[in-house]
Design a protein around this motif. Structure first.
Motif, PDB file in Angstrom:
ATOM      1  N   ILE A   1       0.837  -1.205   0.000  1.00  0.00           N
ATOM      2  CA  ILE A   1       0.000   0.000   0.000  1.00  0.00           C
ATOM      3  C   ILE A   1       0.871   1.254   0.000  1.00  0.00           C
ATOM      4  CG2 ILE A   1      -1.608   1.357   1.398  1.00  0.00           C
ATOM      5  CD1 ILE A   1      -2.852  -1.318   2.295  1.00  0.00           C
ATOM      6  N   THR A   2       1.868   1.267   0.867  1.00  0.00           N
ATOM      7  CA  THR A   2       2.743   2.444   0.978  1.00  0.00           C
ATOM      8  C   THR A   2       3.616   2.619  -0.256  1.00  0.00           C
ATOM      9  OG1 THR A   2       2.821   2.043   3.364  1.00  0.00           O
ATOM     10  CG2 THR A   2       4.417   3.593   2.455  1.00  0.00           C
ATOM     11  N   ALA A   3       4.219   1.518  -0.717  1.00  0.00           N
ATOM     12  CA  ALA A   3       5.109   1.585  -1.884  1.00  0.00           C
ATOM     13  C   ALA A   3       4.339   1.950  -3.146  1.00  0.00           C
ATOM     14  CB  ALA A   3       5.831   0.253  -2.067  1.00  0.00           C
ATOM     15  N   GLY A   4       3.129   1.421  -3.303  1.00  0.00           N
ATOM     16  CA  GLY A   4       2.332   1.737  -4.480  1.00  0.00           C
ATOM     17  C   GLY A   4       1.952   3.206  -4.531  1.00  0.00           C
ATOM     18  N   THR A   5       1.557   3.750  -3.398  1.00  0.00           N
ATOM     19  CA  THR A   5       1.213   5.168  -3.339  1.00  0.00           C
ATOM     20  C   THR A   5       2.423   6.029  -3.674  1.00  0.00           C
ATOM     21  OG1 THR A   5      -0.447   4.719  -1.624  1.00  0.00           O
ATOM     22  CG2 THR A   5       0.275   6.997  -1.886  1.00  0.00           C
ATOM     23  N   ALA A   6       3.586   5.686  -3.102  1.00  0.00           N
ATOM     24  CA  ALA A   6       4.810   6.440  -3.389  1.00  0.00           C
ATOM     25  C   ALA A   6       5.194   6.341  -4.860  1.00  0.00           C
ATOM     26  CB  ALA A   6       5.949   5.941  -2.510  1.00  0.00           C
ATOM     27  N   SER A   7       4.952   5.188  -5.469  1.00  0.00           N
ATOM     28  CA  SER A   7       5.300   5.000  -6.880  1.00  0.00           C
ATOM     29  C   SER A   7       4.536   5.972  -7.765  1.00  0.00           C
ATOM     30  CB  SER A   7       4.992   3.559  -7.307  1.00  0.00           C
ATOM     31  OG  SER A   7       5.779   2.642  -6.597  1.00  0.00           O
TER      32      SER A   7
ATOM     33  N   GLY B   1       6.963   8.935  -8.811  1.00  0.00           N
ATOM     34  CA  GLY B   1       7.619   8.376  -9.983  1.00  0.00           C
ATOM     35  C   GLY B   1       8.792   7.494  -9.632  1.00  0.00           C
ATOM     36  N   VAL B   2       8.745   6.878  -8.442  1.00  0.00           N
ATOM     37  CA  VAL B   2       9.802   5.962  -8.005  1.00  0.00           C
ATOM     38  C   VAL B   2       9.220   4.550  -7.953  1.00  0.00           C
ATOM     39  CG1 VAL B   2      10.946   7.754  -6.678  1.00  0.00           C
ATOM     40  CG2 VAL B   2       9.271   6.289  -5.550  1.00  0.00           C
ATOM     41  N   GLY B   3      10.092   3.564  -7.892  1.00  0.00           N
ATOM     42  CA  GLY B   3       9.622   2.189  -7.943  1.00  0.00           C
ATOM     43  C   GLY B   3       9.092   1.639  -6.639  1.00  0.00           C
ATOM     44  N   GLY B   4       9.453   2.244  -5.521  1.00  0.00           N
ATOM     45  CA  GLY B   4       9.028   1.739  -4.220  1.00  0.00           C
ATOM     46  C   GLY B   4       9.966   0.712  -3.630  1.00  0.00           C
ATOM     47  N   GLY B   5      11.073   0.457  -4.308  1.00  0.00           N
ATOM     48  CA  GLY B   5      12.033  -0.530  -3.811  1.00  0.00           C
ATOM     49  C   GLY B   5      12.693  -0.113  -2.518  1.00  0.00           C
ATOM     50  N   PHE B   6      12.768   1.199  -2.262  1.00  0.00           N
ATOM     51  CA  PHE B   6      13.381   1.687  -1.022  1.00  0.00           C
ATOM     52  C   PHE B   6      12.627   1.175   0.195  1.00  0.00           C
ATOM     53  CE2 PHE B   6      10.147   4.789  -2.092  1.00  0.00           C
ATOM     54  CZ  PHE B   6       9.555   5.069  -0.871  1.00  0.00           C
ATOM     55  N   LEU B   7      11.346   0.813   0.021  1.00  0.00           N
ATOM     56  CA  LEU B   7      10.564   0.271   1.126  1.00  0.00           C
ATOM     57  C   LEU B   7      10.393  -1.250   1.003  1.00  0.00           C
ATOM     58  CD1 LEU B   7       8.842   0.735   3.647  1.00  0.00           C
ATOM     59  CD2 LEU B   7       6.894   1.157   2.124  1.00  0.00           C
ATOM     60  N   MET B   8      10.112  -1.717  -0.199  1.00  0.00           N
ATOM     61  CA  MET B   8       9.878  -3.151  -0.400  1.00  0.00           C
ATOM     62  C   MET B   8      11.118  -3.987  -0.108  1.00  0.00           C
ATOM     63  SD  MET B   8       7.397  -3.422  -3.746  1.00  0.00           S
ATOM     64  CE  MET B   8       8.453  -2.468  -4.860  1.00  0.00           C
ATOM     65  N   THR B   9      12.288  -3.467  -0.461  1.00  0.00           N
ATOM     66  CA  THR B   9      13.514  -4.239  -0.282  1.00  0.00           C
ATOM     67  C   THR B   9      13.845  -4.513   1.183  1.00  0.00           C
ATOM     68  OG1 THR B   9      14.438  -3.512  -2.393  1.00  0.00           O
ATOM     69  CG2 THR B   9      15.998  -4.281  -0.723  1.00  0.00           C
TER      70      THR B   9
END
Length: 268
Positions: A15-21, A25-33
């Motif tokens: 939810i958080t990474a998708g919203t940030a994406s 315009g970022v992939g959200g990897g900074f959170l998912m990883t």
């Protein structure tokens, strides 16, 4: 690990990474990883394998997520496809190179350098006071190819989509309005993530110690859970992005960069 905690952690992360994406315009990897790394190591997976698995799976999730975000931005006229396509094509090869290197090199030095770089970039964006919503973006095919290749390398090496660097480059160096930079970055990251994922699949094929339902360094179960949340939330993030001014979006983006850089320094 308790399955309920596992699934809940991934859903909240998605939810958080998708919203940030969609928003930045970022992939959200900074959170998912980092979340995946914690889940994998808690489940008894070797830390090196956990890192590569987290990188590869995060990059795989970014592909459908950024497709969703890019076309949502496109409908609002915020994607420069003349820049996104050459950058994306070059990013495929950069992602392949970076992803291959990442599966053989330790990452703590890279994380430290990268963290310092994005913190410096964030400070520069805050100083970049003049946010222009009508500026004509600069750039040539050669510049776009070079930028795309370098962003692809970063994407593969750091396990992120590369938007945390691409958006500031488009805004600061090429004069892009913030909304157009975010939309164009989203389109480019489709390609850079794809190139990096291919490298992680190839280099992780047949490696011992990986969990079930894994192709190379991509875990299909984690991918499905994260993608189910990031794809629709990316569209929500796009709506939020176009609901605020370019300057405000720029300041929030810079704050996010400082946070990411600080976390990466601590982990490094």
């Amino acid at each position: 690990m308790d399955p309920i905690l596992y699934f809940a952690s991934l859903i909240i992360t998605g939810i958080t990474a998708g919203t940030a994406s969609g928003l930045f315009g970022v992939g959200g990897g900074f959170l998912m990883t980092p979340v995946q790394y914690w889940l994998y190591t808690s489940g008894g997976i070797d830390s090196t394998l956990a890192t590569r698995l987290a990188f590869g799976t995060s990059l795989a999730v970014m592909i459908p997520t950024m497709i969703s975000a890019a076309f949502a931005h496109h409908r609002r006229g915020a994607v420069n496809w003349q820049a996104a396509i050459p950058m994306g094509c070059a990013a495929v090869f950069g992602g392949l190179a970076g992803g291959s290197l990442a599966t053989h090199l330790p990452g703590y030095v890279l994380r430290t350098i990268f963290a310092l770089l994005i913190i410096a970039t964030a400070v520069r964006m805050v100083w970049h006071i003049q946010a222009c919503s009508t500026c004509e973006p600069r750039g040539s095919a050669g510049i776009y190819l070079l930028i795309g290749f370098l962003i692809g390398i970063v994407s593969g090496l750091a396990g992120i989509g590369g938007g945390v660097l691409l958006v500031p480059v488009l805004v600061i160096l090429l004069g892009y309005p913030m909304h157009t930079a975010v939309g164009t970055s989203s389109a480019c990251l489709i390609f850079s993530s794809a190139g990096a994922v291919i490298a992680y699949v190839i280099n992780g094929w047949g490696v011992a110690g990986l969990p079930p339902y894994t192709i190379g360094y991509v875990n299909l179960v984690t991918f499905a859970i994260l993608a189910a949340t990031t794809i629709p939330l990316a569209r929500f993030g796009v709506r939020c992005a176009h609901g605020c001014s370019g300057r405000n979006l720029q300041i929030v983006f810079a704050g996010m960069l400082i946070l990411i850089g600080g976390l990466m320094l601590v982990s490094g």
